[in-house]
Design a protein around this motif. Structure first.
Motif, short mmCIF file in Angstrom:
data_model
loop_
_atom_site.label_atom_id
_atom_site.label_comp_id
_atom_site.label_asym_id
_atom_site.label_seq_id
_atom_site.Cartn_x
_atom_site.Cartn_y
_atom_site.Cartn_z
N GLN A 164 0.83 -1.21 0.00
CA GLN A 164 0.00 0.00 0.00
C GLN A 164 0.87 1.26 0.00
O GLN A 164 0.62 2.20 -0.76
CB GLN A 164 -0.93 0.02 1.22
CG GLN A 164 -1.75 1.31 1.29
CD GLN A 164 -2.67 1.36 2.48
OE1 GLN A 164 -3.05 0.32 3.02
NE2 GLN A 164 -3.04 2.56 2.92
N VAL A 165 1.90 1.28 0.84
CA VAL A 165 2.77 2.46 0.91
C VAL A 165 3.56 2.60 -0.38
O VAL A 165 3.78 3.71 -0.88
CB VAL A 165 3.70 2.36 2.13
CG1 VAL A 165 4.62 3.59 2.20
CG2 VAL A 165 2.89 2.25 3.42
N MET A 166 4.00 1.48 -0.96
CA MET A 166 4.74 1.53 -2.22
C MET A 166 3.88 2.11 -3.34
O MET A 166 4.38 2.83 -4.21
CB MET A 166 5.24 0.14 -2.60
CG MET A 166 6.35 -0.41 -1.70
SD MET A 166 6.86 -2.08 -2.12
CE MET A 166 7.72 -1.81 -3.68
N MET A 167 2.59 1.80 -3.32
CA MET A 167 1.69 2.30 -4.36
C MET A 167 1.56 3.82 -4.32
O MET A 167 1.22 4.45 -5.33
CB MET A 167 0.31 1.66 -4.21
CG MET A 167 0.24 0.23 -4.69
SD MET A 167 0.51 0.05 -6.47
CE MET A 167 -0.97 0.85 -7.11
N GLU A 168 1.84 4.41 -3.17
CA GLU A 168 1.74 5.87 -3.03
C GLU A 168 3.04 6.57 -3.38
O GLU A 168 3.15 7.78 -3.26
CB GLU A 168 1.33 6.20 -1.60
CG GLU A 168 -0.07 5.67 -1.24
CD GLU A 168 -0.40 5.83 0.23
OE1 GLU A 168 0.54 5.87 1.04
OE2 GLU A 168 -1.59 5.92 0.57
N ASP A 169 4.05 5.78 -3.82
CA ASP A 169 5.35 6.33 -4.21
C ASP A 169 5.54 6.08 -5.71
O ASP A 169 5.51 4.94 -6.16
CB ASP A 169 6.47 5.66 -3.41
CG ASP A 169 7.82 6.29 -3.65
OD1 ASP A 169 8.35 6.12 -4.79
OD2 ASP A 169 8.36 6.92 -2.74
N LYS A 170 5.74 7.15 -6.47
CA LYS A 170 5.81 7.00 -7.93
C LYS A 170 6.91 6.07 -8.38
O LYS A 170 6.74 5.30 -9.34
CB LYS A 170 6.00 8.39 -8.56
CG LYS A 170 4.79 9.30 -8.45
CD LYS A 170 5.05 10.63 -9.15
CE LYS A 170 3.83 11.53 -9.05
NZ LYS A 170 4.04 12.84 -9.72
N THR A 171 8.06 6.12 -7.70
CA THR A 171 9.19 5.29 -8.13
C THR A 171 8.97 3.81 -7.82
O THR A 171 9.51 2.94 -8.51
CB THR A 171 10.49 5.77 -7.46
OG1 THR A 171 10.36 5.65 -6.04
CG2 THR A 171 10.77 7.22 -7.82
N LEU A 172 8.19 3.50 -6.80
CA LEU A 172 8.00 2.11 -6.40
C LEU A 172 6.68 1.53 -6.90
O LEU A 172 6.47 0.31 -6.80
CB LEU A 172 8.05 2.00 -4.87
CG LEU A 172 9.38 2.40 -4.19
CD1 LEU A 172 9.26 2.27 -2.68
CD2 LEU A 172 10.53 1.54 -4.71
N LYS A 173 5.79 2.36 -7.43
CA LYS A 173 4.47 1.90 -7.84
C LYS A 173 4.54 0.79 -8.89
O LYS A 173 3.81 -0.21 -8.76
CB LYS A 173 3.66 3.08 -8.38
CG LYS A 173 2.22 2.72 -8.71
CD LYS A 173 1.43 3.96 -9.08
CE LYS A 173 -0.02 3.60 -9.39
NZ LYS A 173 -0.83 4.79 -9.73
N PRO A 174 5.39 0.88 -9.91
CA PRO A 174 5.44 -0.22 -10.89
C PRO A 174 5.81 -1.57 -10.26
O PRO A 174 5.21 -2.60 -10.61
CB PRO A 174 6.52 0.24 -11.88
CG PRO A 174 6.54 1.72 -11.74
CD PRO A 174 6.27 2.00 -10.31
N LEU A 175 6.76 -1.57 -9.35
CA LEU A 175 7.16 -2.80 -8.68
C LEU A 175 6.03 -3.33 -7.82
O LEU A 175 5.74 -4.55 -7.80
CB LEU A 175 8.40 -2.55 -7.82
CG LEU A 175 8.97 -3.72 -7.02
CD1 LEU A 175 9.41 -4.85 -7.96
CD2 LEU A 175 10.16 -3.26 -6.17
N ALA A 176 5.33 -2.44 -7.11
CA ALA A 176 4.23 -2.85 -6.25
C ALA A 176 3.06 -3.40 -7.08
O ALA A 176 2.40 -4.36 -6.68
CB ALA A 176 3.77 -1.68 -5.39
N THR A 177 2.80 -2.79 -8.23
CA THR A 177 1.68 -3.20 -9.08
C THR A 177 1.81 -4.67 -9.48
O THR A 177 0.83 -5.42 -9.48
CB THR A 177 1.59 -2.31 -10.32
OG1 THR A 177 1.39 -0.95 -9.91
CG2 THR A 177 0.44 -2.73 -11.21
N VAL A 178 3.02 -5.07 -9.82
CA VAL A 178 3.26 -6.47 -10.21
C VAL A 178 2.92 -7.41 -9.06
O VAL A 178 2.30 -8.45 -9.25
CB VAL A 178 4.72 -6.65 -10.66
CG1 VAL A 178 5.03 -8.13 -10.92
CG2 VAL A 178 5.01 -5.83 -11.90
#
Length: 730
Positions: free
Chosen positions: A518-532
């Motif tokens: 959830q926190v990663m999704m709120e960070d633009k740089t980590l969102k792609p990794l979290a989405t997977v």
């Protein structure tokens, strides 16, 4: 080793007193009855008119340079009145000065000397006045220091700054909010000192020469640094040995753990501790103030029975003893939780178990057994050890201690290669002893692990950790620190790390994963990794739910609901998650976890809507089947007799009877207790009471409707929760 011990002790025995070079105090006001020639008696607090009158009666204050007396407003700007023009009408003033001298002697380590204060001058500073750094010259025979007594007046600035060997003490008389108190400061003549510029008002003070009156060894301020340098060399000689053990030096006095600190050190202990701490720092070693605790338990030295607990009796026979360090003073270095040593290893000039212990207890008489005595000796000490020895000690420390040291290493560049290797070993195979001592704090800050990995650029090390070790760190390290770690890793390495984390997924790792994603999704740089990873959540849930009977906790549902709303989940994703969540429905779990989370949802999603419908259907089915009271008084036998098969055979006919409600069991106490225990050990609709009439007594057993009442209570709760879910706005 014995020679090294003696060398250390010889140095320490030369150090006396508190180690202070300055003494600063504030006492209640005593009216001096100060009379100034040509002006008369002075009133207090001194007002501007009086201060100006004192200036008119005085003259500019000079300063000494060698044998010369110099007037220079660029060095010193103040006014002074000689002692010959001053007198005191109040005889209590002499008592005040004598009392002040007593405190000063204690602070400066001069209890064995006879010291007097001889009035020298009265000084007046007005706005802008000051005195640059200087040392006081010897103004009379036996003079070794100066005492400044601040007379009550209103001013700002004018701080007296005293320095010796790089240490600074500040006497700021304006900090005392009571205008009628009397502040004073004393210091050795060898100290550099200055008066900062006055920014307002008038600073009026009396200056006394501190004089050694009786013939004795001349009072002089010891140069701590010379002793420190010698101690540093001795300690280096000891710690540099291949088989070196910690240098544990006893100071001399005992302290209670609750009140132990550097500030609480008594008499000679403070200066000796300071010398040891500085010597260790100069040698590049760790040093920490601690309590060495010797514990003895045994029997008292008297015979016969005594009703009173006699904790003051002498201990005749010792049957248990230990020697430990359990309490450490707070400073820049972490404490250790496990240090092994023997009395022979201590550097001390006295036996540790002789004399009066600081804590004594007695158990008192216990039945046919005599009392036990317990003695605790808590001696102040300084432990000194090298970086190399620290590397040997760290693996045997408790988990909290190891993490504290890792946190410390993250803040300093002073770490040896051996310590770096040991920390990596701890992260790979240790952190398995969570125990802490009685006094030790245990913050267990696993976030230090994340900082260690980042600061050391340890990507390969992290990815090579075993799955169970990764799981431990993933659960223990805060989400915010994991975000820092994933930002530190490349996207490729972040993917590899997730693959290792989810290879043998556990329930607790899944719960933490939901929070991290959830926190990663709120960070633009980590969102792609979290989405997977979010797309894989249905698979992760299925793996965990198939493996474990337990289900994710309430915070995990909060994170899952947020993800379902904000992570662009598909219908297939939603249905797969839902299918896993509703398998093996559990009433307690729905009431305690799922329903409360659904009722608190502020942003509904397809997942929360479908899960809500499922819960409504489940509760509706239960609501449609209202429990009915038993048709008769027959009750089922327990499913498991355990070791009480005989007792339940006694009750079999009574339980099966549709009409009998009571059963009286009149037997001896042992048989009654066994039957009563059998009933209380089972879930059965029976209650018991003892009727104490006749002999033997009777155990009356009565059938109840407890099972029906429990069912009705559950049914009422189901109906109430169903209504709440139907009223929800989803």
């Amino acid at each position: 080793m014995q020679q090294i011990k003696q060398e250390v002790l010889d140095i320490l025995l030369q150090l006396k007193g508190s180690g202070k070079f300055a003494s600063i105090h504030s006492d209640d006001f005593v009216f001096p009855g100060l009379v100034v020639e040509g002006i008369g008696e002075t009133a207090f607090p001194i007002n501007p008119l009086q201060a100006n009158a004192l200036i008119q009666a005085g003259h500019k204050a000079p300063f000494g340079k060698g044998k010369a007396t110099i007037y220079d407003d660029n060095v010193r700007s103040a006014w002074e009145i000689d002692a010959s023009k001053l007198s005191f009408n109040n005889p209590q003033w002499t008592k005040f000065i004598d009392k002040a001298i007593g405190k000063i002697k204690t602070d400066l380590g001069l209890e064995d000397y006879t010291v007097a204060a001889h009035l020298y001058k009265l000084l007046v500073y007005q706005k802008g006045d000051f005195f640059l750094p200087h040392k006081d010259t010897e103004k009379e025979k036996g003079m070794f220091g100066t005492m400044i007594v601040g007379l009550p007046s209103q001013y700002t600035g004018g701080e007296l700054v005293i320095q010796f060997e790089g240490v600074t003490e500040v006497a700021d008389f304006t900090q005392n909010p009571n205008p009628y108190s009397i502040n004073y400061a004393a210091f050795y003549a060898d100290c550099d000192h200055e008066v900062k510029p006055l920014t307002s008002g008038y600073r009026v003070c009396l200056v006394y020469n501190l004089v050694q009156e009786k013939a004795a060894k001349k009072i002089s301020l010891q140069s701590l640094q010379s002793h420190v340098a010698t101690l540093s060399k001795i300690l280096t000689k000891h710690q540099s040995k291949q088989d070196a053990q910690p240098s544990i030096v006893l100071l001399g006095h005992q302290y209670t753990p609750e009140n132990f600190s550097y500030e609480s050190l008594k008499l000679n202990d403070r200066v000796r501790a300071e010398a040891l701490l500085q010597a260790a720092k100069e040698a590049g070693y760790y040093a920490k103030l601690c309590l060495v605790t010797s514990y003895l338990s045994g029997t008292p030295a008297y015979d016969g029975y005594d009703d009173d607990d006699d904790e003051n009796a002498e201990m005749e026979e010792v049957y248990d003893e230990s020697l430990t360090i359990e309490h450490w003073a707070d400073d820049e270095h972490p404490a250790l939780s496990n240090v092994s040593f023997a009395e022979a290893d201590l550097i001390t000039s006295f036996p540790i178990d002789e004399g009066e212990p600081i804590v004594k207890e007695s158990t008192g008489y216990m039945g046919n057994y005599g009392p036990d005595l317990m003695h605790w000796y808590h001696f102040g000490a300084v432990m000194i050890w090298s970086h190399q020895l620290n590397a040997k000690l760290l693996p045997s420390q408790y988990t909290g201690t190891q993490l504290n040291w890792i946190e410390h290493f993250n803040r300093t560049s002073s770490i040896s290669e051996e310590e770096k290797v040991v920390v990596d070993h701890i992260l790979t195979a240790a952190l398995t002893n969570p125990k802490t001592s009685y006094y030790q704090k245990d913050p267990t800050n696993y976030n230090a692990v994340a900082d260690w990995l980042i600061n050391g650029n340890k990507t390969t090390f992290l990815l090579n950790l075993l799955p169970e070790r990764l799981h431990l760190f993933f659960e223990k390290i805060d989400t915010e620190s994991w975000i820092k770690l994933f930002k530190f890793l490349s996207r490729e390495n972040g993917t590899i790390l997730f693959e290792k984390l989810t290879k043998a997924l556990t329930l607790s790792v899944l719960e933490k994963l939901l929070d991290v994603l959830q926190v990663m999704m709120e960070d633009k740089t980590l969102k792609p990794l979290a989405t997977v990873q979010i797309q894989k959540l249905p698979k992760y849930f299925k793996l965990v739910y198939d493996e474990y009977d337990h289900r994710v906790n309430a915070p995990a549902f909060t994170n899952l609901f947020w993800t379902a709303k904000h992570a662009s989940s598909t219908a297939e994703w939603t249905n797969e998650i839902l299918e896993t969540l509703i398998q093996k429905p559990n009433r307690t779990y729905i009431h305690g976890t799922i329903a409360p989370q659904l009722l608190s949802v502020k942003e509904p999603s397809e997942l929360t809507h479908k899960l809500l419908l499922f819960c409504q259907e489940y509760l509706q089915q239960r609501a449609n089947n209202e429990p009915q009271p038993p048709a008769s008084w027959s009750r089922p036998m327990p499913d498991n007799f355990g070791s009480h098969k005989y007792q339940w055979q006694i009750l079999k006919d009574f339980l099966e009877s549709p009409t009998e409600q009571n059963f009286d069991f009149r037997k001896n106490q042992t048989e009654r207790k066994e039957l009563e225990y059998a009933i209380k050990s089972s879930v059965v609709d029976l209650k018991t009471e003892t009727i104490k009439k006749g002999s033997p007594h009777t155990l009356r057993i009565t059938k109840t409707q407890a099972a029906y009442h429990r069912q009705m209570n559950d049914w009422n709760e189901d109906v109430a929760l169903l209504e709440k879910l139907k009223d929800s706005k989803q």
